[in-house]
Design an enzyme around this catalytic site. Structure first.
Site, PDB file in Angstrom:
ATOM      1  N   THR A 254       0.836  -1.201   0.000  1.00  0.00           N
ATOM      2  CA  THR A 254       0.000   0.000   0.000  1.00  0.00           C
ATOM      3  C   THR A 254       0.867   1.246   0.000  1.00  0.00           C
ATOM      4  O   THR A 254       1.980   1.250   0.534  1.00  0.00           O
ATOM      5  CB  THR A 254      -0.913   0.082   1.235  1.00  0.00           C
ATOM      6  OG1 THR A 254      -0.114   0.335   2.408  1.00  0.00           O
ATOM      7  CG2 THR A 254      -1.723  -1.180   1.413  1.00  0.00           C
ATOM      8  N   ASP A 255       0.352   2.315  -0.587  1.00  0.00           N
ATOM      9  CA  ASP A 255       0.933   3.615  -0.345  1.00  0.00           C
ATOM     10  C   ASP A 255       0.715   3.921   1.141  1.00  0.00           C
ATOM     11  O   ASP A 255      -0.021   3.212   1.838  1.00  0.00           O
ATOM     12  CB  ASP A 255       0.262   4.665  -1.241  1.00  0.00           C
ATOM     13  CG  ASP A 255       1.199   5.807  -1.605  1.00  0.00           C
ATOM     14  OD1 ASP A 255       2.218   5.992  -0.926  1.00  0.00           O
ATOM     15  OD2 ASP A 255       0.903   6.529  -2.577  1.00  0.00           O
ATOM     16  N   ALA A 256       1.357   4.971   1.641  1.00  0.00           N
ATOM     17  CA  ALA A 256       1.330   5.236   3.081  1.00  0.00           C
ATOM     18  C   ALA A 256      -0.098   5.387   3.597  1.00  0.00           C
ATOM     19  O   ALA A 256      -0.870   6.194   3.088  1.00  0.00           O
ATOM     20  CB  ALA A 256       2.133   6.492   3.391  1.00  0.00           C
TER      21      ALA A 256
END
Length: 478
Positions: A254-256
């Site tokens: 995932t992105d942050a």
């Protein structure tokens, strides 16, 4: 209520944490020994190569096969060289050159730098097709606006990184290139037909699906695919499209989760973690602002909200990725001038440079995206006896600048210059009264000042791009 130790270990095995500073706090090392998948390094963790190597070695005292991730894209997004600017041009420059061997070589060199620093997971390359000139978060991080060109270079970049033994993470699935808002700050919507998604945004991901060790999900909403949710929370995006249709069997990262596109959409980082894992993500980037307490809160939410079988599946993929990174490889020797040579090839000159010798250089103050952070840019480090002034276009006076220049021509240096009316107006005013050249170091647009003698496009603002531009203008120090 106490958490079952086995479930806690599984939950930890899905997380990339982070910490501030150049030294690892005790909890960051301890959690690795308890099963934490790894950490993401940011600019705040980086002082110099030796310090980073010592830091990653310390982390591996907690877990020898820990995943140590970083956003090292070259170009405008660099963590290893955030104090000086990257020695490599970024994707837009490589796409402009359109030499697959060069792209592969640059990413092999980046991989070699990461191996030396003890990093084994690069949250790169960006494989978004940048079709919006005003995209605030992708821009020069993209290889270009042509899906097939981006697809070719995406695969070359992945192959280059992984030939050095660094896992590549292609991002941001299913494509962040058409957005005009930043998912760090809100949840962007890409409202397109399924046909346009498949022909414009997906080809780069299809090109790397069989090669990249990881793919990063985007916190963007694509109604035709994800409904009201971001892709990070969408089973249709992650399992049906990425895994079943495109055939990707690696790690979905995932992105942050601290970004507004995820945390705000879910009601908090722990809730976002549960939703991402449930949708099919395997490895969760918590973000940069991470504490021991936050990690434990995320773990508790995961244990309570995600079935053990789903955690076992995710951890198995993450463990296999970590094992792959430990295989010994021989990184080919890299020409120390590779980045500069590549940046030189990306420079494009429209008009004539002949009347621009010994100029006054006027750099337009530019903001930065959250992804980029504050990184030096421009021509200043490369100028040989040439004066430079920095101005804010909205408050600058063309008359005062021309008076200060006197008989000297003016070279205006900017990033994404077309995006602000004040930038365009100042350059047009200067060009109407003076001999002016323009250097564009951001995403190129169709805008050109009517009376400028020359328009130079670098396709990026890295240290290498700045040097190449200074050389093209005949201003570089030896």
């Amino acid at each position: 209520m106490a958490i079952d130790p086995a479930l806690r270990r599984l939950a930890l095995g899905t997380l990339l944490a982070a910490f501030k500073g150049g030294n690892a706090p005790g909890w960051a090392v301890t959690l690795l020994g308890e099963g934490l998948a790894g950490h993401t390094l940011f600019g705040t963790n980086v002082t110099d190569p030796a310090q980073v190597a010592a830091l990653t070695a310390r982390l591996r005292e907690g877990r020898p096969d820990a995943l140590i991730a970083i956003d090292e894209e070259g170009g405008d997004v660099t963590r290893l060289a955030h104090r000086t600017g990257s020695p490599y041009p970024g994707n837009a420059a490589l796409g402009a050159v359109d030499d697959l061997d060069l792209t592969r070589a640059v990413y092999t060199a980046i991989g070699g730098d990461l191996v030396a620093a003890g990093v084994n997971l690069d949250l790169a390359p960006t494989v978004d097709v940048n079709t919006a000139d005003d995209n605030p978060i992708i821009g020069t991080r993209s290889f270009g606006a042509d899906p097939l060109l981006v697809a070719r270079h995406a695969r070359a970049a992945v192959d280059g990184l992984q030939s050095a033994g660094v896992a590549a993470c292609a991002k941001h699935f299913p494509g962040h290139g058409a957005t005009v808002t930043d998912s760090h700050l809100s949840l962007p919507t890409v409202d397109v037909t399924r046909e346009l998604l498949e022909t414009r945004d997906l080809p780069p991901f299809a090109a790397v699906a069989g090669a990249a060790k990881a793919v990063m999900s985007a916190h963007i909403r694509v109604p035709v695919l994800t409904g009201d949710d971001p892709a990070t929370f969408s089973t249709a995006a992650l399992q049906d499209l990425l895994r079943s249709t495109l055939g990707f069997d690696g790690v979905i990262v995932t992105d942050a989760l601290e970004m507004a596109g995820a945390a705000a959409a879910a009601g908090g980082i722990p809730q976002a973690a549960v939703r991402a894992l449930t949708a099919g993500a395997d490895l969760l980037c918590i973000g940069a602002e991470v504490t021991h307490e936050l990690v434990e809160a995320v773990v508790a939410a995961i244990v309570a909200g995600v079935p053990a079988a789903r955690l076992e599946e995710a951890v198995a993929r993450n463990t296999a990725l970590a094992a792959w990174t430990t295989s010994p490889r021989t990184t080919p020797a890299v020409d120390g001038d590779l980045g500069l040579a590549a940046a030189r090839r990306a420079v494009r000159v429209e008009g004539s440079l002949h009347d621009l010798s010994s100029p006054l250089v006027v750099q337009l103050a530019s903001g930065h995206s959250i992804a980029e952070g504050v990184v030096p840019w421009g021509l200043a480090p490369h100028l040989d006896g040439v004066e430079q002034v920095e101005v804010v276009a909205a408050s600058a006076s063309a008359a005062q600048l021309t008076a200060h220049a006197g008989a000297r021509p003016i070279v205006v240096v900017g990033r994404h210059t077309h995006r602000q009316e004040s930038n365009r107006a100042l350059i047009e005013q200067l060009s109407a009264a003076h001999t002016v050249g323009v250097v564009e170091m951001g995403w190129p647009s169709a805008w050109r000042p009517a009376r400028a003698r020359a328009f130079v496009t670098t396709h990026g603002a890295s240290l290498a791009n700045g040097r190449a531009a200074a050389e093209a203008l005949g201003l570089a120090a030896n």
